[in-house]
Design a protein around this motif. Structure first.
Motif, PDB file in Angstrom:
ATOM      1  N   LEU A 155     -26.835 -34.821   9.856  1.00 29.01           N
ATOM      2  CA  LEU A 155     -26.555 -33.069   8.907  1.00 29.01           C
ATOM      3  C   LEU A 155     -25.560 -32.762   9.036  1.00 29.01           C
ATOM      4  O   LEU A 155     -24.774 -32.245   8.458  1.00 29.01           O
ATOM      5  CB  LEU A 155     -28.043 -33.133   8.837  1.00 29.01           C
ATOM      6  N   ASN A 156     -24.972 -31.708  10.659  1.00 27.95           N
ATOM      7  CA  ASN A 156     -24.125 -31.043  10.444  1.00 27.95           C
ATOM      8  C   ASN A 156     -23.072 -31.915  11.051  1.00 27.95           C
ATOM      9  O   ASN A 156     -22.175 -31.195  10.137  1.00 27.95           O
ATOM     10  CB  ASN A 156     -24.302 -31.073  12.034  1.00 27.95           C
ATOM     11  N   LYS A 159     -22.272 -31.878   6.666  1.00 26.28           N
ATOM     12  CA  LYS A 159     -22.534 -30.056   5.990  1.00 26.28           C
ATOM     13  C   LYS A 159     -21.143 -30.132   6.186  1.00 26.28           C
ATOM     14  O   LYS A 159     -20.115 -29.378   5.932  1.00 26.28           O
ATOM     15  CB  LYS A 159     -23.090 -29.472   6.791  1.00 26.28           C
ATOM     16  N   ARG A 160     -20.161 -30.150   7.254  1.00 24.43           N
ATOM     17  CA  ARG A 160     -19.210 -29.858   7.790  1.00 24.43           C
ATOM     18  C   ARG A 160     -17.889 -30.278   7.333  1.00 24.43           C
ATOM     19  O   ARG A 160     -17.313 -30.263   6.650  1.00 24.43           O
ATOM     20  CB  ARG A 160     -18.517 -30.317   9.184  1.00 24.43           C
ATOM     21  N   LEU A 163     -21.202 -31.808   3.039  1.00 24.92           N
ATOM     22  CA  LEU A 163     -21.928 -31.953   1.625  1.00 24.92           C
ATOM     23  C   LEU A 163     -22.551 -30.957   1.895  1.00 24.92           C
ATOM     24  O   LEU A 163     -23.042 -29.587   1.944  1.00 24.92           O
ATOM     25  CB  LEU A 163     -23.449 -32.734   2.933  1.00 24.92           C
ATOM     26  N   ARG A 164     -23.663 -31.146   0.544  1.00 28.78           N
ATOM     27  CA  ARG A 164     -23.994 -29.464   0.095  1.00 28.78           C
ATOM     28  C   ARG A 164     -25.648 -29.545   0.026  1.00 28.78           C
ATOM     29  O   ARG A 164     -26.181 -30.417   0.588  1.00 28.78           O
ATOM     30  CB  ARG A 164     -23.619 -29.307  -1.824  1.00 28.78           C
TER      31      ARG A 164
END
Length: 164
Positions: A155-156, A159-160, A163-164
């Motif tokens: 997920l990290n 997101k970087r 990803l919203r």
């Protein structure tokens, strides 16, 4: 009073459903597609589907136009032609053109049913990249374990990347 029988011009196209849906083969080897998938496939210009497995573990239901794009990919893939040939072989060996019947069912080829161990158990249908994956309970649990093993790190990373 004016009757409006013209088709709606700006109707939204039917999208491939999101989420996981249950499925099961009947005694004749037919998979009753959930209504959301049947509606999507019925909305396509071509009714033909291609049902196969690329990895001999998970089934895939492709709209025929999506499958044709894969065939072109296999034909043009030069980085590792042997890999393309092997996966194309799996797809042809276990695959078949299918169409939904009036009740939203597709017949699963006996070789594919046996290879994937689909008979007599709950199946999981998940849309992914323009096609539908058909997972047995064993494969579903395997993917679930794999997906949850590294969730925070994965997920990290995403997101970087935006990803919203």
């Amino acid at each position: 009073m004016v009757e409006d029988s013209a088709p709606v011009e700006n109707a939204s196209p039917v999208e491939l459903p999101r989420g996981r849906y249950p499925g099961r083969l009947d005694d004749k080897g037919r998979l009753k597609l959930p209504a959301a998938f049947a509606q999507f496939f019925n909305s396509l210009p071509e009714r033909k589907l291609y049902l196969t497995s690329l990895d001999r573990r998970i089934g895939q239901i492709y709209p025929i136009a999506e499958w044709r794009a894969n065939e072109k990919f296999f034909d043009g893939f030069q980085d590792n032609p042997e890999a393309a040939q092997n996966i194309a072989f799996n797809a042809a060996d276990l695959g078949a053109d299918v169409e939904m019947d009036g009740q939203g069912r597709i017949t699963v080829h006996p070789d594919l049913r046996r290879e994937l161990g689909m008979e007599g158990q709950e199946l999981h249908l998940i849309a992914y990249k323009g096609h539908v994956q058909v997972l047995t309970e064993e494969r579903y649990q395997e993917q679930k374990r794999q997906a949850t093993a590294n969730t925070p790190a994965d997920l990290n990373v995403l997101k970087r990347a935006g990803l919203r």
